[in-house]
Design a protein around this motif. Structure first.
Motif, PDB file in Angstrom:
ATOM      1  N   GLN A  39       9.308 -28.838  -0.145  1.00  0.00           N
ATOM      2  CA  GLN A  39      10.483 -28.750   0.730  1.00  0.00           C
ATOM      3  C   GLN A  39      10.639 -27.334   1.290  1.00  0.00           C
ATOM      4  O   GLN A  39      11.082 -27.140   2.420  1.00  0.00           O
ATOM      5  CB  GLN A  39      11.753 -29.144  -0.026  1.00  0.00           C
ATOM      6  CG  GLN A  39      12.992 -29.248   0.862  1.00  0.00           C
ATOM      7  CD  GLN A  39      12.841 -30.283   1.965  1.00  0.00           C
ATOM      8  OE1 GLN A  39      12.567 -31.445   1.681  1.00  0.00           O
ATOM      9  NE2 GLN A  39      12.994 -29.873   3.218  1.00  0.00           N
ATOM     10  N   LEU A  40      10.247 -26.339   0.499  1.00  0.00           N
ATOM     11  CA  LEU A  40      10.258 -24.961   0.973  1.00  0.00           C
ATOM     12  C   LEU A  40       9.280 -24.794   2.129  1.00  0.00           C
ATOM     13  O   LEU A  40       9.601 -24.178   3.154  1.00  0.00           O
ATOM     14  CB  LEU A  40       9.903 -24.002  -0.169  1.00  0.00           C
ATOM     15  CG  LEU A  40       9.752 -22.518   0.194  1.00  0.00           C
ATOM     16  CD1 LEU A  40      11.044 -21.963   0.781  1.00  0.00           C
ATOM     17  CD2 LEU A  40       9.323 -21.709  -1.018  1.00  0.00           C
ATOM     18  N   ASP A  41       8.076 -25.356   1.980  1.00  0.00           N
ATOM     19  CA  ASP A  41       7.096 -25.300   3.068  1.00  0.00           C
ATOM     20  C   ASP A  41       7.635 -25.975   4.327  1.00  0.00           C
ATOM     21  O   ASP A  41       7.461 -25.487   5.441  1.00  0.00           O
ATOM     22  CB  ASP A  41       5.790 -25.978   2.636  1.00  0.00           C
ATOM     23  CG  ASP A  41       4.962 -25.080   1.728  1.00  0.00           C
ATOM     24  OD1 ASP A  41       5.061 -23.848   1.881  1.00  0.00           O
ATOM     25  OD2 ASP A  41       4.241 -25.612   0.872  1.00  0.00           O
ATOM     26  N   ALA A  42       8.304 -27.125   4.133  1.00  0.00           N
ATOM     27  CA  ALA A  42       8.838 -27.865   5.284  1.00  0.00           C
ATOM     28  C   ALA A  42       9.912 -27.053   6.007  1.00  0.00           C
ATOM     29  O   ALA A  42       9.957 -27.013   7.245  1.00  0.00           O
ATOM     30  CB  ALA A  42       9.408 -29.202   4.818  1.00  0.00           C
ATOM     31  N   ASP A  43      10.767 -26.394   5.231  1.00  0.00           N
ATOM     32  CA  ASP A  43      11.833 -25.600   5.848  1.00  0.00           C
ATOM     33  C   ASP A  43      11.278 -24.378   6.573  1.00  0.00           C
ATOM     34  O   ASP A  43      11.800 -23.966   7.623  1.00  0.00           O
ATOM     35  CB  ASP A  43      12.835 -25.158   4.776  1.00  0.00           C
ATOM     36  CG  ASP A  43      13.815 -26.272   4.413  1.00  0.00           C
ATOM     37  OD1 ASP A  43      13.545 -27.430   4.783  1.00  0.00           O
ATOM     38  OD2 ASP A  43      14.841 -25.984   3.763  1.00  0.00           O
ATOM     39  N   ILE A  44      10.241 -23.784   6.014  1.00  0.00           N
ATOM     40  CA  ILE A  44       9.607 -22.635   6.672  1.00  0.00           C
ATOM     41  C   ILE A  44       8.987 -23.064   8.002  1.00  0.00           C
ATOM     42  O   ILE A  44       9.124 -22.388   9.025  1.00  0.00           O
ATOM     43  CB  ILE A  44       8.540 -22.011   5.747  1.00  0.00           C
ATOM     44  CG1 ILE A  44       9.217 -21.316   4.557  1.00  0.00           C
ATOM     45  CG2 ILE A  44       7.670 -21.013   6.514  1.00  0.00           C
ATOM     46  CD1 ILE A  44       8.261 -20.863   3.481  1.00  0.00           C
ATOM     47  N   GLU A  45       8.318 -24.214   7.992  1.00  0.00           N
ATOM     48  CA  GLU A  45       7.723 -24.714   9.229  1.00  0.00           C
ATOM     49  C   GLU A  45       8.788 -25.050  10.265  1.00  0.00           C
ATOM     50  O   GLU A  45       8.571 -24.878  11.472  1.00  0.00           O
ATOM     51  CB  GLU A  45       6.861 -25.950   8.931  1.00  0.00           C
ATOM     52  CG  GLU A  45       5.581 -25.638   8.179  1.00  0.00           C
ATOM     53  CD  GLU A  45       4.726 -24.596   8.906  1.00  0.00           C
ATOM     54  OE1 GLU A  45       4.540 -24.734  10.133  1.00  0.00           O
ATOM     55  OE2 GLU A  45       4.277 -23.642   8.246  1.00  0.00           O
ATOM     56  N   ALA A  46       9.959 -25.532   9.801  1.00  0.00           N
ATOM     57  CA  ALA A  46      11.050 -25.844  10.735  1.00  0.00           C
ATOM     58  C   ALA A  46      11.539 -24.580  11.440  1.00  0.00           C
ATOM     59  O   ALA A  46      11.823 -24.594  12.641  1.00  0.00           O
ATOM     60  CB  ALA A  46      12.203 -26.515   9.984  1.00  0.00           C
ATOM     61  N   VAL A  47      11.613 -23.473  10.697  1.00  0.00           N
ATOM     62  CA  VAL A  47      12.012 -22.200  11.307  1.00  0.00           C
ATOM     63  C   VAL A  47      11.001 -21.803  12.379  1.00  0.00           C
ATOM     64  O   VAL A  47      11.369 -21.386  13.486  1.00  0.00           O
ATOM     65  CB  VAL A  47      12.135 -21.090  10.246  1.00  0.00           C
ATOM     66  CG1 VAL A  47      12.369 -19.736  10.921  1.00  0.00           C
ATOM     67  CG2 VAL A  47      13.262 -21.391   9.279  1.00  0.00           C
ATOM     68  N   LYS A  48       9.722 -21.949  12.071  1.00  0.00           N
ATOM     69  CA  LYS A  48       8.684 -21.588  13.034  1.00  0.00           C
ATOM     70  C   LYS A  48       8.725 -22.485  14.265  1.00  0.00           C
ATOM     71  O   LYS A  48       8.507 -22.026  15.392  1.00  0.00           O
ATOM     72  CB  LYS A  48       7.310 -21.668  12.369  1.00  0.00           C
ATOM     73  CG  LYS A  48       7.090 -20.619  11.285  1.00  0.00           C
ATOM     74  CD  LYS A  48       5.718 -20.755  10.643  1.00  0.00           C
ATOM     75  CE  LYS A  48       5.486 -19.694   9.577  1.00  0.00           C
ATOM     76  NZ  LYS A  48       4.148 -19.816   8.947  1.00  0.00           N
ATOM     77  N   ASP A  49       9.010 -23.773  14.064  1.00  0.00           N
ATOM     78  CA  ASP A  49       9.056 -24.711  15.187  1.00  0.00           C
ATOM     79  C   ASP A  49      10.250 -24.431  16.096  1.00  0.00           C
ATOM     80  O   ASP A  49      10.132 -24.447  17.326  1.00  0.00           O
ATOM     81  CB  ASP A  49       9.138 -26.152  14.679  1.00  0.00           C
ATOM     82  CG  ASP A  49       7.816 -26.628  14.091  1.00  0.00           C
ATOM     83  OD1 ASP A  49       6.781 -25.983  14.368  1.00  0.00           O
ATOM     84  OD2 ASP A  49       7.813 -27.630  13.352  1.00  0.00           O
ATOM     85  N   ILE A  50      11.412 -24.183  15.503  1.00  0.00           N
ATOM     86  CA  ILE A  50      12.629 -24.026  16.286  1.00  0.00           C
ATOM     87  C   ILE A  50      12.753 -22.613  16.843  1.00  0.00           C
ATOM     88  O   ILE A  50      13.253 -22.405  17.951  1.00  0.00           O
ATOM     89  CB  ILE A  50      13.859 -24.395  15.428  1.00  0.00           C
ATOM     90  CG1 ILE A  50      13.839 -25.904  15.151  1.00  0.00           C
ATOM     91  CG2 ILE A  50      15.156 -24.008  16.108  1.00  0.00           C
ATOM     92  CD1 ILE A  50      14.973 -26.386  14.289  1.00  0.00           C
ATOM     93  N   TYR A  51      12.297 -21.631  16.086  1.00  0.00           N
ATOM     94  CA  TYR A  51      12.314 -20.247  16.551  1.00  0.00           C
ATOM     95  C   TYR A  51      10.880 -19.848  16.928  1.00  0.00           C
ATOM     96  O   TYR A  51      10.322 -20.386  17.868  1.00  0.00           O
ATOM     97  CB  TYR A  51      12.913 -19.333  15.469  1.00  0.00           C
ATOM     98  CG  TYR A  51      14.379 -19.603  15.228  1.00  0.00           C
ATOM     99  CD1 TYR A  51      15.357 -18.908  15.932  1.00  0.00           C
ATOM    100  CD2 TYR A  51      14.795 -20.574  14.308  1.00  0.00           C
ATOM    101  CE1 TYR A  51      16.703 -19.159  15.738  1.00  0.00           C
ATOM    102  CE2 TYR A  51      16.150 -20.833  14.098  1.00  0.00           C
ATOM    103  CZ  TYR A  51      17.093 -20.123  14.822  1.00  0.00           C
ATOM    104  OH  TYR A  51      18.432 -20.377  14.622  1.00  0.00           O
TER     105      TYR A  51
END
Length: 610
Positions: A39-51
């Protein structure tokens, strides 16, 4: 597993030198065996996708189950004036450093929070306020957060965009999105699921002033489908952003919502200010008694509101303004706010209390405040001891005079406005970010110019704490309102000089000829002290402000007397002080090209450079 991240130098490590701290790129190390929660990996990727990819960086520790996540908050949306007053570097991001359990993430202990800028890790006073806000936010969220809960929220979002979904379902999904922060740096939302399932090239989120959202999308034929903003989406900067893109995106969005409005909230209790005229430019402690006690007796959040860079000349001016207001026969009206000062001999009571005003005791304490010139010539601790002997309330009162100033004011260097003929020149910015933003919007539509505003020095104690307000037909009015209700200005210095000399029983405004004669006389008299005196030598002071004003149809021009009924259309820029009846050149006209060019030169030097 493959460890992703970026290298860190010793300088970037904030002074920490644990040998097992940085494990990136080390093959076969024990860090490779640590379990990182998906879930940590998923949240990090979400930051990269949105920002962007650079918006997040990860730092893992070798033998302990900890990970530091650095989130980069872009603050370039802040105006230069605001950034200068808040002592932040707008070209650098604000970094949120969160320390999680690597293997447990949201199921682990509550993360610690650090807030800093790369170039100002020490003494970053705004970071103290933001850290307190985000720590409270994290504690509240942690009560119900878990990896399972977050996963369920994200699965619910993905279910809205299944292949069989309709535009109606898509629109219903949009209605639950939380308000997007009013920040030009907020990026385009890129959702690969949405693009893949609906075959929509782009979903653009348009920010509105009330933080509601409207959405525009194109289909394959290039047709536009627009959806109006949800009427309930616009709201408070304390609204909790959606969790559907993960906790890291949520706290970044919340930070973006809070940063532009930090000056509107008390640095101690984080409640909206109860000041008479709303927020001002600089973060401050509110007037609630509990916050006053916390600030003065416990030092709570003192670094967030103290004048880190208030110069001695500015303190000198603040004391002079306070004295003029207190000695005025109109003090019951203009000495606002009245001090809230804790009694050093009894920390549970207020020595100066706005609910029980005692002007005589206040005057006694102010008379015991030593001159700033004397303070700069000795040890501060020794000076404080001397003041405490004279009056134990003198030093606490001086602290209040400094910390209650809610405007950004600094002494101008030698590159000042020479045509004003005084060494006591200051940059003065008092408008809060919201007013400054409205001013800039109006400036783009209608343009602006510069004009003088004259007011006796006794009034400026209140102006620096409450803002420049329309006093027409109120108890604050002194000169009448012959040309209607509004803030009175003039492009001609002699007119505003006349207003600045009013008060203390002098109710006849000097004519321009009288001012010219006085100017010529004062500037031909032999000087008994250096012209470039650093501090104010006299209590007989005149002052005048140079303001920027919007040139819309609302600005009423009656010859050289201008009236602006819209207070949002007037912002202070400079402040000038004259001693012993001396006045500046009475023939200055701000509409002359050479004068405007000089003003813009100094503004460019003082405001638009870090």
């Amino acid at each position: 597993m493959d460890i992703k991240g970026q290298g860190w130098t010793d300088e970037e490590s904030d002074g920490e030198n644990e040998p097992e701290q940085f494990m990136y790129g080390i093959q076969g190390s024990c860090a490779a065996d640590l379990y990182r929660h998906p879930q940590l990996d998923a949240d990090i990727e979400a930051v990269k996708d949105i920002y962007t990819d650079s918006a997040v960086s990860i730092r893992e520790y070798g033998t302990i189950d900890d990970v530091d996540i650095d989130l980069q908050i872009n603050i370039s949306f802040l105006d230069e004036e605001v950034a200068t007053a808040w002592k932040v570097i707008r070209t650098e991001p604000i970094v949120l450093r969160l320390r999680f359990s690597l293997s447990q993430y949201l199921d682990g202990p509550e993360p610690s929070v650090e807030v800093f800028q790369p170039s100002t890790k020490e003494g970053f006073s705004l970071g103290l306020q933001l850290k307190k806000i985000l720590s409270t936010f994290t504690s509240q969220q942690w009560k119900h957060l878990s990896n399972e809960f977050l996963k369920a929220q994200q699965e619910k979002r993905h279910s809205w965009f299944k292949a069989g979904g309709t535009i109606k379902k898509f629109r219903a999904g949009l209605s639950i999105f939380s308000p997007i922060p009013k920040s030009p740096s907020f990026p385009l939302i890129q959702d690969t699921v949405l693009k893949g399932k609906l075959n929509v090239p782009e979903l653009r989120v348009t920010r509105l002033m009330n933080r509601s959202i409207s959405c525009t999308m194109k289909n394959d034929k290039g047709e536009l489908f627009s959806y109006p903003p949800n009427s309930q989406a616009g709201g408070h900067c304390k609204n909790i952003p959606t969790l559907e893109y993960g906790f890291l995106v949520q706290i970044m969005k919340y930070s973006e919502q809070r940063i532009p409005t930090l000056n509107e909230y008390c640095v101690v209790c984080d409640e909206q200010h109860v000041f008479q005229n709303g927020s001002m430019l600089r973060p401050a402690v509110c007037t609630r008694e509990l916050c006053v006690f916390s600030f003065y007796t416990l030092g709570v959040m003192s670094g967030a509101a103290e004048e880190v860079a208030t110069g001695a000349e500015v303190v000198d001016l603040l004391v002079a303004m306070c004295r003029a207001a207190l000695e005025s026969p109109r003090k019951s009206i203009i000495f606002e706010p009245y001090p809230s000062v804790v009694d050093p001999s009894d920390p549970k009571t207020l020595a100066f209390n706005p609910k029980k005003k005692n002007y005589e005791r206040l005057q006694k304490a102010l008379d015991s405040v030593m001159s700033i010139r004397e303070m700069t010539q000795g040890s501060y601790l020794e000076i404080k001891k001397q003041m405490d002997k004279l009056d134990p309330l003198a030093h606490p009162l001086l602290q209040w005079i400094i910390s209650s100033n809610r405007s950004h004011i600094v002494k101008l260097p030698l590159s000042r406005l020479k045509f004003m003929h005084t060494s006591h020149q200051f940059l003065l910015l008092s408008s809060p970010p919201a007013k400054e933003a409205r001013f800039r919007t109006a400036k783009k539509l209608y343009g602006s110019t510069f004009a003088f505003h004259g007011s006796h020095i006794e009034n400026w104690h209140s102006v620096l704490r409450n803002g420049l307000v329309n006093a027409s037909y109120t108890k604050l009015q002194l000169h009448g309102a012959a040309y209607g209700k509004g803030i009175y200005l003039s492009p001609i210095s002699s007119i505003s000089f006349g207003y600045s000399g009013m008060g203390k029983g002098q109710h006849r405004m000097p004519t321009k000829d009288e001012l010219v004669q006085r100017y010529n006389r004062m500037n031909t008299m032999p000087q008994s002290r250096p012209i470039q005196s650093r501090f104010l030598q006299s209590r007989n002071l005149n002052c005048i402000a140079l303001c920027e004003v919007i040139t819309s149809k609302d600005l009423q021009k009656h010859g050289n007397i201008w009236v602006c009924p819209v207070s949002d259309h007037v912002c202070t820029r400079f402040f000038f002080v004259y001693e012993d009846g001396q006045v500046g050149d009475a023939n200055i006209n701000t509409q002359e090209p050479k004068i405007q060019k000089e003003i813009m030169r100094v503004i460019g030097t003082q405001i638009y450079s870090s």
